[in-house]
Design an enzyme around this catalytic site. Structure first.
Site, PDB file in Angstrom:
ATOM      1  N   LYS A 101       0.800  -1.202   0.139  1.00 12.02           N
ATOM      2  CA  LYS A 101      -0.098  -0.104   0.133  1.00 12.02           C
ATOM      3  C   LYS A 101       0.916   1.272  -0.021  1.00 12.02           C
ATOM      4  CE  LYS A 101      -3.692  -2.410   2.044  1.00 12.02           C
ATOM      5  NZ  LYS A 101      -4.314  -2.912   3.343  1.00 12.02           N
ATOM      6  N   GLN A 112      -5.188  -1.996   9.479  1.00  9.99           N
ATOM      7  CA  GLN A 112      -5.146  -3.453   8.739  1.00  9.99           C
ATOM      8  C   GLN A 112      -5.819  -4.453   9.689  1.00  9.99           C
ATOM      9  OE1 GLN A 112      -3.957  -3.966   5.788  1.00  9.99           O
ATOM     10  NE2 GLN A 112      -4.274  -5.981   6.011  1.00  9.99           N
ATOM     11  N   ASP A 164     -11.805   2.047   3.547  1.00  9.72           N
ATOM     12  CA  ASP A 164     -12.064   0.468   3.609  1.00  9.72           C
ATOM     13  C   ASP A 164     -13.589   0.490   3.359  1.00  9.72           C
ATOM     14  OD1 ASP A 164     -10.046  -1.211   3.918  1.00  9.72           O
ATOM     15  OD2 ASP A 164      -9.691  -1.137   5.696  1.00  9.72           O
TER      16      ASP A 164
HETATM   17  N1  GUN Z   1      -7.189  -7.490   5.903  1.00 14.20           N
HETATM   18  C1  GUN Z   1      -7.718  -8.235   4.983  1.00 14.20           C
HETATM   19  N2  GUN Z   1      -8.086  -7.603   3.938  1.00 14.20           N
HETATM   20  C2  GUN Z   1      -8.356  -6.262   4.396  1.00 14.20           C
HETATM   21  C3  GUN Z   1      -8.832  -5.225   3.934  1.00 14.20           C
HETATM   22  O1  GUN Z   1      -9.435  -4.993   2.917  1.00 14.20           O
HETATM   23  N3  GUN Z   1      -9.043  -3.738   4.734  1.00 14.20           N
HETATM   24  C4  GUN Z   1      -8.181  -4.069   5.968  1.00 14.20           C
HETATM   25  N4  GUN Z   1      -8.238  -2.829   6.492  1.00 14.20           N
HETATM   26  N5  GUN Z   1      -7.664  -5.059   6.311  1.00 14.20           N
HETATM   27  C5  GUN Z   1      -7.646  -6.115   5.728  1.00 14.20           C
END
Ligand code: GUN
Length: 284
Positions: free
Chosen positions: A52, A96, A119
């Site tokens: 990211k 996350q 998200d």
């Molecule tokens: N962990 C696995 N997929 C995701 C996601 O799309 N967003 C977040 N914040 N954590 C994750």
């Protein structure tokens, strides 16, 4: 033989457009900002977060990666989120997942300002998704819809089967498919005779986190198969939820793992950060 949906290539094409948007904002002295909060040392999460950061940098998005010890208290983490809610340089906040046991995921999500919830996990954003009025859309489902659109795959009136009912993928992708007039069935670990249901699917979306679970017997001839799985096999190789080699010949379209859904998820996160920035800075 199915056409492979090239998620990496589509992601790169979309990133060119996002970069242009970021450059246009720079002319107005605006820079989209993304904060990614990572708690603990989960190896998969470390990789996701690093990707990211790299992508954000490449596109000119300001990014802050905030790393916390596994032992951080819930209160401390919530304070951090509140601080970022009030930080004008930050337009998007992503925590996350998964989080350590002492932290209630729901409280964390509820604390994120819905306007900064890139998200799309906050109940306000989830609710808007359900009513067909979404602004912040969970990134993986959004990426899946963009792939279908880019390959001109018609969803209207089709039988779509989603395997998995998580808040991150299964439920939101079901909403988005429904919004596009698919007839949607959501299946999960309690579903009886799963095979009988999946083998009716014109569009099969698999998000269960079980490596190579979907074999050719689960798939109808000519189906479109979207594999959200990211699993490591015994040799440490990244594999999907779908047994690609035997399923591919039956499909019309299929996403590989890697280079399928994964790159799209990150790209949609960037797009939503830019969108959140425009809404906050320009009132769009
Ligand atoms: N962990 C696995 N997929 C995701 C996601 O799309 N967003 C977040 N914040 N954590 C994750």
């Amino acid at each position: 033989m199915g056409t492979r949906i090239n998620g990496r290539e589509l992601a790169e094409t979309m990133q060119v457009e996002i970069k242009k948007e970021v450059e246009e904002l720079a002319e107005k002295n605006i820079q989209p900002g993304l904060a990614v909060l990572l708690v603990g040392e989960d190896p998969a999460s470390q990789v996701y977060v690093r990707n990211k950061e790299t992508t954000a940098k490449k596109l000119g998005i300001y990014s802050q990666i905030l790393r916390y010890e596994e032992t951080i208290t819930e209160k401390q983490l919530l304070e951090e989120i509140k601080r970022l809610n009030g930080d004008p340089k930050i337009h998007g906040i992503l925590v996350q997942l998964p989080l350590p046991k002492q932290i209630d995921e729901e409280k964390v999500i509820l604390t994120i300002d819905p306007k900064k919830d890139v998200d799309g996990f906050h109940p306000v954003n989830m609710g808007k998704l359900l009513t067909g009025d979404a602004t912040m859309i969970p990134c993986t489902p959004y990426g899946i819809m963009k792939m279908l659109e880019a390959y001109s795959i018609d969803v209207d009136g089709k039988q779509a089967v989603v395997v998995g009912r998580s808040n991150i993928v299964g439920k939101p992708v079901a909403c988005l498919l429904l919004e596009k007039n698919a007839t949607v069935t959501v299946t999960h670990s309690h579903t009886q005779d799963l095979k009988a249901i999946t083998s009716q699917a014109d569009i099969l979306v698999v998000a269960i986190g079980k490596g190579h679970f979907i074999t050719k017997d689960y798939v109808k001839d000519g189906a479109v198969v979207i594999d959200v799985g990211m699993n490591r096999n015994a040799q440490g190789k990244l594999i999907g939820d779908v047994k690609f080699d035997e399923v591919e010949p039956k499909t019309s379209y299929i996403t590989p793992v890697p280079k399928g859904v994964g790159p799209m998820t990150i790209t949609m996160l960037m797009q939503q950060t830019v969108k959140a920035c425009k809404i906050q800075e320009l009132g769009l």
